[in-house]
Design an enzyme around this catalytic site. Structure first.
Site, PDB file in Angstrom:
ATOM      1  N   GLU A 274       0.812  -1.221   0.000  1.00  0.00           N
ATOM      2  CA  GLU A 274       0.000   0.000   0.000  1.00  0.00           C
ATOM      3  C   GLU A 274       0.846   1.272   0.000  1.00  0.00           C
ATOM      4  OE1 GLU A 274      -0.893  -2.700   1.588  1.00  0.00           O
ATOM      5  OE2 GLU A 274      -3.025  -3.002   1.158  1.00  0.00           O
TER       6      GLU A 274
ATOM      7  N   HIS B  19     -10.968  -4.711  10.464  1.00  0.00           N
ATOM      8  CA  HIS B  19     -11.568  -4.525   9.139  1.00  0.00           C
ATOM      9  C   HIS B  19     -12.863  -3.730   9.190  1.00  0.00           C
ATOM     10  CE1 HIS B  19      -8.761  -7.739   8.230  1.00  0.00           C
ATOM     11  NE2 HIS B  19      -9.015  -7.617   6.948  1.00  0.00           N
TER      12      HIS B  19
END
Lengths: 328, 354
Positions: free
Chosen positions: A60, A129
């Site tokens: 990322e 998450h």
């Protein structure tokens, strides 16, 4: 008017912008051959090829930085983060390079980049998450933060974001991808910093965006049905720039305000909106600005616990009745 | 013949393309006298600029952090001269030498250090955030290693456009331990981007010597992890730098992908103006000063008959005056106005029709 899912609306926006501007390309994990972790980019690699739709390694920080560098060189990248939970890894690049590069260079550089992906909780995904990140990115001058709550706004705002010359944080939602809504045909670009009154009303202003918009609308229906209270739902659509004027104008008419969010209460966007409203509407407010938020805990896994973490339309109803000092 | 160490044998097996300070006659042999003298002048300009900047810092006309390039001039100048117009150069915060090497006049650079509106970043950036897009210098970045993925991005843009431009990225030897280095080099090699990753190994990451921070101290060897060519070169020799960068740039332009260059160099001053550099001995610094790139090039120029000492002394004097003029320019330049505080946070939006 035709109805599209969020997913289809976003896909259309990507398709149209990739067709329109050869400098755009989509990069992220699984966006190409897999057709997207949430299928938002379905069919795009087949249509545009591997140069325009690029599968990235799990890096990322690296590929967000790549996008920022490519934007600096004049391309118009669309970088997908699989979820905004993972983008924390890339925050140095987004916040220290993209958000500040133009300012630090005295206007010499610009970063026409869009970072997009799902934000917030879905179901049973557990703590790592399930986080909401509007506030963290909206905090930084130099970024724009977009949080569409309807498929029409998702399409119109994604087109707007991609064409914008500044770094844009575009926040979707896993749960919302399947939700349907009317989407006009043709080229519709929704400008940033323009709120929309999704439901007019005279008794209280509900401010809600993204996934919580549906919650606010359901709460408003419940209040109308059960309590004869007509809530006005103002959807800012973009958190930065925030259409403060639309919110204030509504509250000056209704005299009460409840901000509806699913994320945590401390220092979240609702806190900023409360500040704005109490300063601008102090003289007309009949009660303090109230907030509906998620529970202040890392998100639990077990279904009954998760249910307690997320507000529902009863939470909205309770808050409004408290604001309006309505008994029962 | 001495038996090679296990590491040397392993190196050859793992990275057969690796090239360790091999004395191959390079492009620099074809440089004419004028080019050599020009490189000399540029290094001297950087040296003098940095020495005067240190003085100005002590006079409190420069605030915050000020990281001097004294001793490392050969890296910036050799690199800059080996590139073509349009090639991107990106660096970290020890960037004064690099922007000057790209040809930015010293006045606006000094003005930026002073925070004046005539500075290269209009006073908004300061020492660590120098930019000159017209001369292909893209910063000027303060987070260690943060510039490396950016360089991956500009190099990626070159592949995307097929424009043949090369990207050079500077970083220190301590930056190679950042995750950003790892992620960027993997993608650079994977996608064969035309990038040259130049590690300015001056042996100390602030106060930490490389063997205290790094499992692998020969930085060029890390390239093997990415199946990328890695090469060490003498960062105190401007012609060796020129050759190494030219080789890597040619490789990149042929579509053969990125290179990791380890430029072995040394800074004669501390990490920044705040650093008294007690972590290294006086003897070490004095020994390294014998490798000063500027007298080294002077010797080459004079021995080659390209110019006499007196001529080079004349250049030194002109450079002194140029830097003095830069300070005058900076002193006399105006400050930014209060309204500049809110300028350039965002790109001004065209009229939006809702």
């Amino acid at each position: 008017m035709r109805e599209l899912t969020f997913r289809e609306a976003l896909n259309e926006a990507l398709d149209e912008e990739l067709a329109r501007d050869q400098d755009t390309f989509l990069m992220g994990e699984e966006v190409g051959a897999y057709n997207g972790a949430y299928k938002v980019s379905r069919g795009l690699m087949d249509k545009y090829g591997k140069k325009r739709v690029v599968d990235a390694p799990i890096s990322e920080l690296g590929f967000c930085g790549l996008g920022i560098g490519a934007a600096m060189a004049g391309l118009r990248p669309i970088i997908e983060v699989m979820t905004w939970n993972f983008a924390i890894l890339a925050m140095d690049q987004i916040v220290n390079t993209a958000a500040k590069g133009r300012y630090m260079s005295g206007g010499a550089l610009k970063f026409p980049i869009t970072f997009r992906g799902p934000n917030g909780a879905a179901h049973s995904l557990a703590a790592q998450h399930s986080q909401w990140f509007e506030a963290q990115y909206a905090y930084f001058p130099g970024l724009k933060v977009v949080v569409p709550g309807t498929p029409a706004d998702a399409k119109g705002l994604l087109k707007s974001a991609i064409r914008d010359d500044d770094p844009v944080i575009f926040m979707e939602s896993e749960t919302m991808y399947a939700w349907k809504g009317e989407v006009p045909e043709g080229e519709v670009v929704v400008p940033m910093g323009q709120a929309k009154v999704q439901r007019p009303g005279r008794d209280v202003t509900l401010v809600a965006w993204g996934k919580a918009l549906r919650l606010a609308m359901q709460g408003a229906e419940k209040l109308a049905r059960e309590d004869g209270i007509e809530a006005e739902v103002v959807d800012p659509r973009t958190i930065r720039p925030l259409d403060e004027r639309a919110i204030v104008e509504s509250v000056r008419r209704t005299g009460a305000c409840v901000v509806v969010e699913e994320g945590w209460p401390y220092f979240n966007v609702g806190a900023q909106i409360s500040d704005i409203v109490q300063r601008a509407c102090f003289d007309v407010l009949d009660s303090p600005v109230l907030r509906v938020s998620g529970a202040d805990v890392p998100w639990p896994y077990s279904m009954p616990l998760e249910k307690l973490t997320v507000p529902d339309e009863s939470s909205v109803q309770r808050a409004v009745k408290l604001a309006l000092n309505v008994r029962g | 013949m001495a038996t090679r160490t296990r590491t040397e044998r392993a190196d050859e097996k793992v990275n057969g393309r690796q090239d360790r300070s091999v004395q191959v006659p390079g492009e620099s042999a074809r440089l004419d006298g004028a080019s050599l003298v020009s490189m000399y002048r540029l290094m001297q300009l950087i040296r003098r600029f940095e020495e005067r900047a240190a003085q100005q810092y002590s006079l409190q006309k420069i605030g915050g952090f000020c990281h001097l390039y004294i001793g490392q001039e050969a890296v910036a100048v050799g690199t800059s001269r080996a590139l073509q117009p349009g090639d991107y150069m990106i660096s970290a915060y020890r960037d004064h030498g690099q922007i000057l090497a790209q040809g930015t006049p010293p006045g606006p650079v000094m003005a930026e250090l002073f925070g004046k509106v005539t500075g290269v970043s209009r006073g908004k950036g300061g020492s660590m955030h120098l930019y000159d897009v017209g001369r292909d210098f893209y910063g000027g970045w303060g987070i260690v290693g943060g510039q490396i993925p950016l360089a991956l991005g500009t190099a990626y843009a070159s592949v995307y456009r097929g424009d043949g431009k090369v990207t050079v990225c500077f970083f220190g030897e301590a930056a190679v331990n950042q995750g950003a280095f790892h992620e960027a080099l993997n993608m650079a090699a994977l996608w064969k981007v035309p990038a040259i990753f130049i590690c300015e190994n001056n042996r100390y990451g602030m106060g930490t010597p490389i063997d205290v921070s790094s499992a692998v101290t020969e930085v060029y060897r890390r390239a093997a992890s990415y199946n990328m060519p890695g090469e060490a070169c003498d960062g105190m020799d401007v012609l060796a730098m020129y050759d190494a960068v030219k080789r890597a740039a040619d490789r990149a332009r042929r579509g053969e992908g990125p290179t990791l260059l380890e430029a072995r160099t040394y800074r004669f001053r501390g990490h920044s103006m705040s650093d008294p550099a007690v972590y290294r001995t006086r003897e070490e610094v004095d020994t390294e000063r014998k490798n000063d790139p500027i007298p080294r090039l002077r010797k080459v120029i004079v021995a080659g008959g390209h110019a006499k000492d007196a001529e080079l002394d004349g250049i030194d004097a002109k450079v002194d005056e140029e830097v003095a003029e830069a300070i005058r320019f900076a002193d006399e330049s105006p400050w930014p106005e209060p309204k500049d505080l809110y300028a350039d946070v965002y790109v001004p939006a065209p009229e939006v029709k809702a």
